[in-house]
Design a protein around this motif. Structure first.
Motif, PDB file in Angstrom:
ATOM      1  N   THR A 339       0.854  -1.191   0.000  1.00 33.24           N
ATOM      2  CA  THR A 339       0.000   0.000   0.000  1.00 33.24           C
ATOM      3  C   THR A 339       0.888   1.238   0.000  1.00 33.24           C
ATOM      4  OG1 THR A 339      -1.702  -1.190   1.225  1.00 33.24           O
ATOM      5  CG2 THR A 339      -1.834   1.213   1.246  1.00 33.24           C
ATOM      6  N   ARG A 340       0.560   2.176  -0.864  1.00 32.86           N
ATOM      7  CA  ARG A 340       1.335   3.411  -0.930  1.00 32.86           C
ATOM      8  C   ARG A 340       0.403   4.604  -0.823  1.00 32.86           C
ATOM      9  NH1 ARG A 340       4.333   0.288   0.176  1.00 32.86           N
ATOM     10  NH2 ARG A 340       6.259  -0.454  -0.780  1.00 32.86           N
ATOM     11  N   LEU A 341       0.861   5.600  -0.093  1.00 32.47           N
ATOM     12  CA  LEU A 341       0.055   6.797   0.163  1.00 32.47           C
ATOM     13  C   LEU A 341       0.787   8.028  -0.357  1.00 32.47           C
ATOM     14  CD1 LEU A 341      -2.326   8.273   1.596  1.00 32.47           C
ATOM     15  CD2 LEU A 341      -0.969   8.184   3.696  1.00 32.47           C
ATOM     16  N   ALA A 342       0.119   8.766  -1.214  1.00 30.98           N
ATOM     17  CA  ALA A 342       0.693  10.007  -1.743  1.00 30.98           C
ATOM     18  C   ALA A 342       0.073  11.190  -1.017  1.00 30.98           C
ATOM     19  CB  ALA A 342       0.406  10.115  -3.237  1.00 30.98           C
ATOM     20  N   VAL A 343       0.828  12.262  -0.881  1.00 30.35           N
ATOM     21  CA  VAL A 343       0.267  13.488  -0.315  1.00 30.35           C
ATOM     22  C   VAL A 343      -0.440  14.249  -1.425  1.00 30.35           C
ATOM     23  CG1 VAL A 343       0.793  15.722   0.707  1.00 30.35           C
ATOM     24  CG2 VAL A 343       1.944  13.663   1.554  1.00 30.35           C
ATOM     25  N   LEU A 344      -1.717  14.505  -1.197  1.00 30.31           N
ATOM     26  CA  LEU A 344      -2.499  15.300  -2.134  1.00 30.31           C
ATOM     27  C   LEU A 344      -3.137  16.452  -1.358  1.00 30.31           C
ATOM     28  CD1 LEU A 344      -4.397  12.653  -4.342  1.00 30.31           C
ATOM     29  CD2 LEU A 344      -2.336  13.947  -4.931  1.00 30.31           C
ATOM     30  N   ASP A 345      -3.399  17.524  -2.047  1.00 28.42           N
ATOM     31  CA  ASP A 345      -4.035  18.677  -1.408  1.00 28.42           C
ATOM     32  C   ASP A 345      -5.521  18.761  -1.737  1.00 28.42           C
ATOM     33  OD1 ASP A 345      -1.597  19.807  -0.162  1.00 28.42           O
ATOM     34  OD2 ASP A 345      -0.944  19.854  -2.249  1.00 28.42           O
ATOM     35  N   LEU A 346      -6.069  17.634  -2.126  1.00 26.47           N
ATOM     36  CA  LEU A 346      -7.523  17.538  -2.291  1.00 26.47           C
ATOM     37  C   LEU A 346      -8.153  17.488  -0.905  1.00 26.47           C
ATOM     38  CD1 LEU A 346      -7.694  14.907  -5.178  1.00 26.47           C
ATOM     39  CD2 LEU A 346      -8.379  17.310  -5.283  1.00 26.47           C
ATOM     40  N   PRO A 347      -9.479  17.618  -0.816  1.00 27.09           N
ATOM     41  CA  PRO A 347     -10.118  17.478   0.497  1.00 27.09           C
ATOM     42  C   PRO A 347      -9.771  16.138   1.157  1.00 27.09           C
ATOM     43  CG  PRO A 347     -11.654  18.410  -1.060  1.00 27.09           C
ATOM     44  CD  PRO A 347     -10.431  18.033  -1.847  1.00 27.09           C
ATOM     45  N   GLU A 348     -10.080  16.072   2.440  1.00 27.70           N
ATOM     46  CA  GLU A 348      -9.679  14.924   3.244  1.00 27.70           C
ATOM     47  C   GLU A 348     -10.321  13.618   2.775  1.00 27.70           C
ATOM     48  OE1 GLU A 348     -10.348  15.529   7.416  1.00 27.70           O
ATOM     49  OE2 GLU A 348     -10.304  13.391   7.843  1.00 27.70           O
ATOM     50  N   ALA A 349      -9.484  12.624   2.531  1.00 24.55           N
ATOM     51  CA  ALA A 349      -9.976  11.278   2.203  1.00 24.55           C
ATOM     52  C   ALA A 349     -10.266  10.542   3.501  1.00 24.55           C
ATOM     53  CB  ALA A 349      -8.933  10.528   1.392  1.00 24.55           C
ATOM     54  N   ASN A 350     -11.314   9.752   3.500  1.00 24.14           N
ATOM     55  CA  ASN A 350     -11.585   8.968   4.699  1.00 24.14           C
ATOM     56  C   ASN A 350     -12.575   7.855   4.384  1.00 24.14           C
ATOM     57  OD1 ASN A 350     -11.664   8.169   7.460  1.00 24.14           O
ATOM     58  ND2 ASN A 350     -11.087  10.250   8.000  1.00 24.14           N
ATOM     59  N   ALA A 351     -13.086   7.240   5.444  1.00 23.51           N
ATOM     60  CA  ALA A 351     -13.911   6.049   5.296  1.00 23.51           C
ATOM     61  C   ALA A 351     -15.199   6.323   4.533  1.00 23.51           C
ATOM     62  CB  ALA A 351     -14.251   5.490   6.673  1.00 23.51           C
ATOM     63  N   MET A 352     -15.532   5.426   3.623  1.00 23.63           N
ATOM     64  CA  MET A 352     -16.856   5.373   3.021  1.00 23.63           C
ATOM     65  C   MET A 352     -17.202   3.884   2.916  1.00 23.63           C
ATOM     66  SD  MET A 352     -18.207   7.228  -0.448  1.00 23.63           S
ATOM     67  CE  MET A 352     -19.169   6.294  -1.627  1.00 23.63           C
ATOM     68  N   ARG A 353     -18.423   3.566   3.146  1.00 19.11           N
ATOM     69  CA  ARG A 353     -18.943   2.192   3.210  1.00 19.11           C
ATOM     70  C   ARG A 353     -17.960   1.110   2.721  1.00 19.11           C
ATOM     71  NH1 ARG A 353     -25.160   1.136   1.674  1.00 19.11           N
ATOM     72  NH2 ARG A 353     -25.586  -0.393   3.269  1.00 19.11           N
ATOM     73  N   ALA A 354     -17.573   0.229   3.643  1.00 18.36           N
ATOM     74  CA  ALA A 354     -16.567  -0.804   3.390  1.00 18.36           C
ATOM     75  C   ALA A 354     -15.272  -0.195   2.859  1.00 18.36           C
ATOM     76  CB  ALA A 354     -17.079  -1.881   2.451  1.00 18.36           C
ATOM     77  N   PRO A 355     -14.720   0.781   3.609  1.00 13.92           N
ATOM     78  CA  PRO A 355     -13.490   1.418   3.132  1.00 13.92           C
ATOM     79  C   PRO A 355     -12.400   0.363   2.921  1.00 13.92           C
ATOM     80  CG  PRO A 355     -13.854   1.894   5.478  1.00 13.92           C
ATOM     81  CD  PRO A 355     -15.093   1.234   4.957  1.00 13.92           C
ATOM     82  N   GLY A 356     -11.750   0.416   1.783  1.00 14.67           N
ATOM     83  CA  GLY A 356     -10.745  -0.602   1.474  1.00 14.67           C
ATOM     84  C   GLY A 356     -11.333  -1.705   0.634  1.00 14.67           C
ATOM     85  N   GLU A 357     -12.134  -2.552   1.253  1.00 11.71           N
ATOM     86  CA  GLU A 357     -12.681  -3.690   0.506  1.00 11.71           C
ATOM     87  C   GLU A 357     -13.558  -3.254  -0.667  1.00 11.71           C
ATOM     88  OE1 GLU A 357     -12.667  -3.835   3.913  1.00 11.71           O
ATOM     89  OE2 GLU A 357     -12.306  -5.903   4.579  1.00 11.71           O
ATOM     90  N   ALA A 358     -14.299  -2.185  -0.505  1.00 15.26           N
ATOM     91  CA  ALA A 358     -15.187  -1.773  -1.601  1.00 15.26           C
ATOM     92  C   ALA A 358     -14.373  -1.500  -2.863  1.00 15.26           C
ATOM     93  CB  ALA A 358     -15.998  -0.539  -1.195  1.00 15.26           C
ATOM     94  N   THR A 359     -13.275  -0.770  -2.725  1.00 13.31           N
ATOM     95  CA  THR A 359     -12.431  -0.494  -3.894  1.00 13.31           C
ATOM     96  C   THR A 359     -11.606  -1.724  -4.265  1.00 13.31           C
ATOM     97  OG1 THR A 359     -10.922   0.521  -2.322  1.00 13.31           O
ATOM     98  CG2 THR A 359     -12.190   2.007  -3.697  1.00 13.31           C
ATOM     99  N   GLY A 360     -11.125  -2.433  -3.247  1.00 11.52           N
ATOM    100  CA  GLY A 360     -10.265  -3.591  -3.502  1.00 11.52           C
ATOM    101  C   GLY A 360     -10.941  -4.647  -4.347  1.00 11.52           C
ATOM    102  N   HIS A 361     -12.216  -4.936  -4.039  1.00 12.02           N
ATOM    103  CA  HIS A 361     -12.957  -5.922  -4.834  1.00 12.02           C
ATOM    104  C   HIS A 361     -13.119  -5.471  -6.284  1.00 12.02           C
ATOM    105  CE1 HIS A 361     -14.164  -7.610  -0.945  1.00 12.02           C
ATOM    106  NE2 HIS A 361     -14.697  -8.636  -1.557  1.00 12.02           N
ATOM    107  N   MET A 362     -13.200  -4.158  -6.492  1.00 10.05           N
ATOM    108  CA  MET A 362     -13.412  -3.656  -7.857  1.00 10.05           C
ATOM    109  C   MET A 362     -12.232  -4.024  -8.758  1.00 10.05           C
ATOM    110  SD  MET A 362     -15.134   0.018  -6.777  1.00 10.05           S
ATOM    111  CE  MET A 362     -15.547   0.730  -8.363  1.00 10.05           C
ATOM    112  N   ALA A 363     -11.073  -4.258  -8.150  1.00  9.43           N
ATOM    113  CA  ALA A 363      -9.902  -4.695  -8.914  1.00  9.43           C
ATOM    114  C   ALA A 363      -9.740  -6.216  -8.830  1.00  9.43           C
ATOM    115  CB  ALA A 363      -8.651  -4.000  -8.378  1.00  9.43           C
ATOM    116  N   LEU A 364      -9.645  -6.728  -7.608  1.00  9.45           N
ATOM    117  CA  LEU A 364      -9.359  -8.159  -7.437  1.00  9.45           C
ATOM    118  C   LEU A 364     -10.370  -9.051  -8.142  1.00  9.45           C
ATOM    119  CD1 LEU A 364      -7.795 -10.500  -6.043  1.00  9.45           C
ATOM    120  CD2 LEU A 364      -9.429 -10.299  -4.148  1.00  9.45           C
ATOM    121  N   GLU A 365     -11.646  -8.721  -7.999  1.00  8.22           N
ATOM    122  CA  GLU A 365     -12.667  -9.625  -8.515  1.00  8.22           C
ATOM    123  C   GLU A 365     -12.835  -9.523 -10.037  1.00  8.22           C
ATOM    124  OE1 GLU A 365     -14.516 -12.214  -6.730  1.00  8.22           O
ATOM    125  OE2 GLU A 365     -12.549 -11.830  -5.896  1.00  8.22           O
TER     126      GLU A 365
END
Ligand code: MOS
Length: 743
Positions: A339-365
């Motif tokens: 996992t790699r994290l870049a510094v961005l000056d966009l608004p704050e990123a944070n949890a949204m429904r199933a944070p992590g797995e929701a996006t992860g499945h979109m690739a893995l599956e």
């Protein structure tokens, strides 16, 4: 009550009320519009003043000056709050950028001022007269560009950012069949119906905020900390919440600014974040770039599996945990995640429904679907062949474990893992055998028809949770806990739990939620709410049962509670008779011990989707959806089903339309309202079917239940992507799958 041995038979197992598809006990309030939401608390404060938030017009830089002269003279204006006149503010632990900017600006639409006036319209008009002189500086807004500067975060959800088992590179290089693909998911907005809203009132140094927040105790602590006042001087009340999805896990600007505005104006103030402000002012699900590599032998057994993910956040922020499920879903000797994290000056990123797995499945599956295609093996069969009953990758840092003298990867078992049953049941019920593995073969008129599926995984964490129960002489039972109901059905399953425990009909139970004056619950997050909060109510009810039995001179161990009566040793008494003039009260908390460390507690599912793609315009219609879930005991099949179909709907949005468009020069989300940020509407959603496997997990909680609200979104978007591929032969790896990507 400590929960550290597997649950045995208990009163919940009677399943007279629990497990039944009860209607929501708050349903009438909601459908008649009488449930009190934060912005509408006319019952507690009659003439509040109105606050209007001014958001920063730049994404990064500093405020040279703020001119308030004109705005202050505008009709009806009572006060204007800025960082300059707000006094010293603390910084909470949970929000990354300050909730009130100045002089530094950390992101676009960060609040720079609150204008308080007699009416909403006056506040809004005066807000246009606030003159802010900015000194912008350049920022980083493009994840693809910032990718190479990304570094490992401290952790993802407490686990190591990187894991490595065996020789991934070697095994991948020498494999017979392999997939190496990169997927992208965009920034997404929670886009809940009720905006963040707060009504704040001071009585001396005592502050009350009626607000919309998923986590009462967190919010109370953070607000006190930011204002620099003791926690017991802050009361936070949030009995009804019009959706949260993780966007209301933390204190946001509405609550802080309402409190500051009320202090400045000397009277109660209410603030709702304007809809066009929400996407940039609050948090969002961060965009990801994900590389998935999977290799298998001709037999379809995975030999090497690797998942790398990049996301960005404000300085000091956190990474999306997209690799999480890849550590636990499929077997395979040689593995890696990073996992790699870049510094961005966009608004704050944070949890949204199933944070992590929701996006992860979109690739893995999707990668699994691509592998199945290369192998010539059915996608359901491929997943079954790679099932594992032990966790292949614990997610722990190898070095950290080695130091403690224990093996790096302990391969702990799952408490329950009915993934294969989900896959088989879904395939049968959906008619999966009718799928043509050859893409773009089925056409009905102008529509190309395709079937797709995906597996689903989501952890089932548990959290300490307390409750108080009170029995009165009329036999009414009142439950109080600061648990929240974000539209999930908490009121109902808590009432069902108490009714089951005391042998009462549901109508005899009253539930009061969402008040910091009540015992501290698990709150609503991470799909831990249902199992944890009802377990806390269970613990309090166990104590109340003992108190009732003692009061009636019965043996607590043998007393039976049913039909409003208590029975033991040949005696039968009305439950109400245990409460005298003074009510009988009991309070307790459930505390989870070591079980979830000895065993991996997770929920599993499978999603099946049929789509039709217009052969000329590439418009995608979802025709049929089926979810099969294994998530422990289902406390209420009706509210649980609602959770899953809501999550499936959100998965349709993620697959086909949801995307915050980033202006990579100026650093903001352009489509920051519900006109530009598209979410599915009824016309986009077909008949949805949900099947819950009959699973009971005594390792998970005394309720033998787990969560289901986040499992429901995991894998949905991938199943749709896979169905589109089956329909058209086009493999889209960049979400959302809009028609321009198919033509
Ligand atoms: Mo959830 S994203 O923890 O509300």
């Amino acid at each position: 009550m400590k929960f550290d041995t597997p649950a045995t038979l208990n009163p919940i197992d009677q399943l007279k009320t629990i497990g039944q598809p009860m209607n929501r006990i708050d349903g009438l309030l909601k459908t008649t519009g009488t449930a009190p939401y934060a912005y509408e608390r006319h019952d507690v404060v009659q003439h509040p003043a109105y606050g209007y938030v001014v958001g920063s017009a730049i994404a990064k830089g500093r405020i040279r000056s703020i001119g308030l002269a004109q705005a202050s003279r505008a009709p009806g204006v009572l006060a204007i709050v800025t960082a300059q006149n707000a006094g010293k503010l603390g910084q909470g632990k949970m929000n990354t950028a300050p909730l009130l900017a100045g002089p530094q600006v950390a992101h676009y639409h960060q609040a720079v001022a609150l204008v308080v006036a007699e009416t909403f319209e006056q506040a809004r008009a005066a807000a246009q007269l606030v003159r802010v002189d900015y000194e912008p500086v350049a920022g980083a807004y493009d994840l693809a560009k910032a990718k190479d500067s990304a570094v490992p975060p401290d952790s993802i959800n407490g686990d190591a950012p990187d894991t490595a088992i065996g020789d991934f590179e070697g095994a991948f290089a020498s494999a017979a069949v392999k997939v190496d693909a990169t997927y992208t998911t965009p920034d997404q907005s929670h886009a809940m119906m009720e905006p963040h809203a707060t009504l704040a009132a001071w009585k001396g140094d005592q502050l009350t905020v009626w607000t919309s927040n998923q986590m009462i105790a967190w919010g109370q602590g953070e607000l006190a900390k930011t204002l620099g006042i003791p926690k017991d001087k802050v009361r936070l009340v949030s009995p009804f919440i019009g959706g949260g999805f993780g966007g209301k896990l933390f204190l946001r600007a509405d609550a802080l600014l309402a409190a500051l505005g009320a202090r400045a104006a000397g009277r109660p103030v209410k603030v709702a974040l304007q809809r066009p402000l929400m996407a940039n002012n609050t948090t969002h699900r961060p965009a990801t770039i994900q590389r998935v590599r999977i290799a298998a032998g001709q037999d379809g057994r995975i030999t090497a599996i690797g998942h790398e993910s990049w996301s960005g956040d404000q300085p000091g922020g956190s990474a999306d945990g997209a690799v999480d499920q890849t550590r636990r879903m499929y077997a395979g000797t040689h593995r890696m995640t990073a996992t790699r994290l870049a510094v961005l000056d966009l608004p704050e990123a944070n949890a949204m429904r199933a944070p992590g797995e929701a996006t992860g499945h979109m690739a893995l599956e999707v990668a699994m679907d691509e592998l199945a295609e290369k192998l010539g093996i059915d996608p359901v069969e491929l997943r079954i062949r790679n099932d594992t009953q032990v966790v292949p990758d614990s997610g722990k840092k190898p070095q950290a474990k080695a130091k403690e003298g224990t093996p790096a990867q302990e391969h702990k078992p799952f408490s329950r893992r009915e993934f294969v049953q989900c896959l088989r049941t879904g395939a049968e019920r959906f008619g999966w055998s009718q799928r043509n593995p050859q893409p773009a073969q089925r056409r009905e008129g102008r529509w190309l028809i395709g079937l797709g599926m995906a597996g689903a995984y989501r952890g089932a964490p548990v959290m300490k949770s307390a409750a108080r129960v009170r029995l009165d002489r009329r036999g009414m039972l009142t439950v109080e806990t600061d648990m929240t109901d974000i539209g999930t059905g908490s009121y109902t399953i808590i009432a069902q739990t108490a009714a089951e425990m005391l042998g009462l009909p549901l109508q005899q139970v009253r539930v009061r939620l969402g008040d910091s004056g009540f015992p501290v619950s698990a709150g609503s997050g991470g799909q831990w709410g249902a199992a944890s909060a009802t377990s806390g109510v269970y613990a309090a009810c166990v104590k109340l049962r003992e108190a009732v039995a003692r009061k009636l001179g019965m043996d607590p161990a043998t007393a039976e509670f049913s039909d409003g009566h208590v029975q033991a040793g040949g005696k039968r008494r009305a439950l109400a008779s245990a409460a005298g003039d003074a009510d009988l009260t009991a309070e307790d908390a459930i505390e989870f011990g070591v079980l979830d460390k000895k065993m991996q507690q997770s929920t599993f599912g499978a999603h099946f989707v049929e789509v039709a793609v217009d052969a000329f315009t590439a418009e995608v219609r979802v025709c049929r959806m089926l979810a099969v879930c294994a998530a422990g005991r289902i406390l209420n099949p009706k509210t649980a089903r609602s959770q899953v179909i809501g999550a499936m709907t959100m998965g349709v949005g993620a697959a086909l339309m949801e995307e915050l468009a980033v202006d990579t020069r100026l650093g903001y989300f352009v489509n920051h309202d519900l006109a530009g940020y598209e979410v599915p509407v009824h016309a986009d959603i077909p008949h949805q079917e949900v099947i819950f496997l009959d699973e009971v997990d005594p390792m998970a909680s005394p309720m033998k239940a787990k969560g289901v609200g986040e499992l429901g979104i995991c894998g949905v978007s991938a199943a749709i992507a896979n169905a589109i591929h089956n329909a058209t032969g086009v493999r889209v790896r960049d979400y959302p799958i809009t028609l321009d990507k198919l033509l």
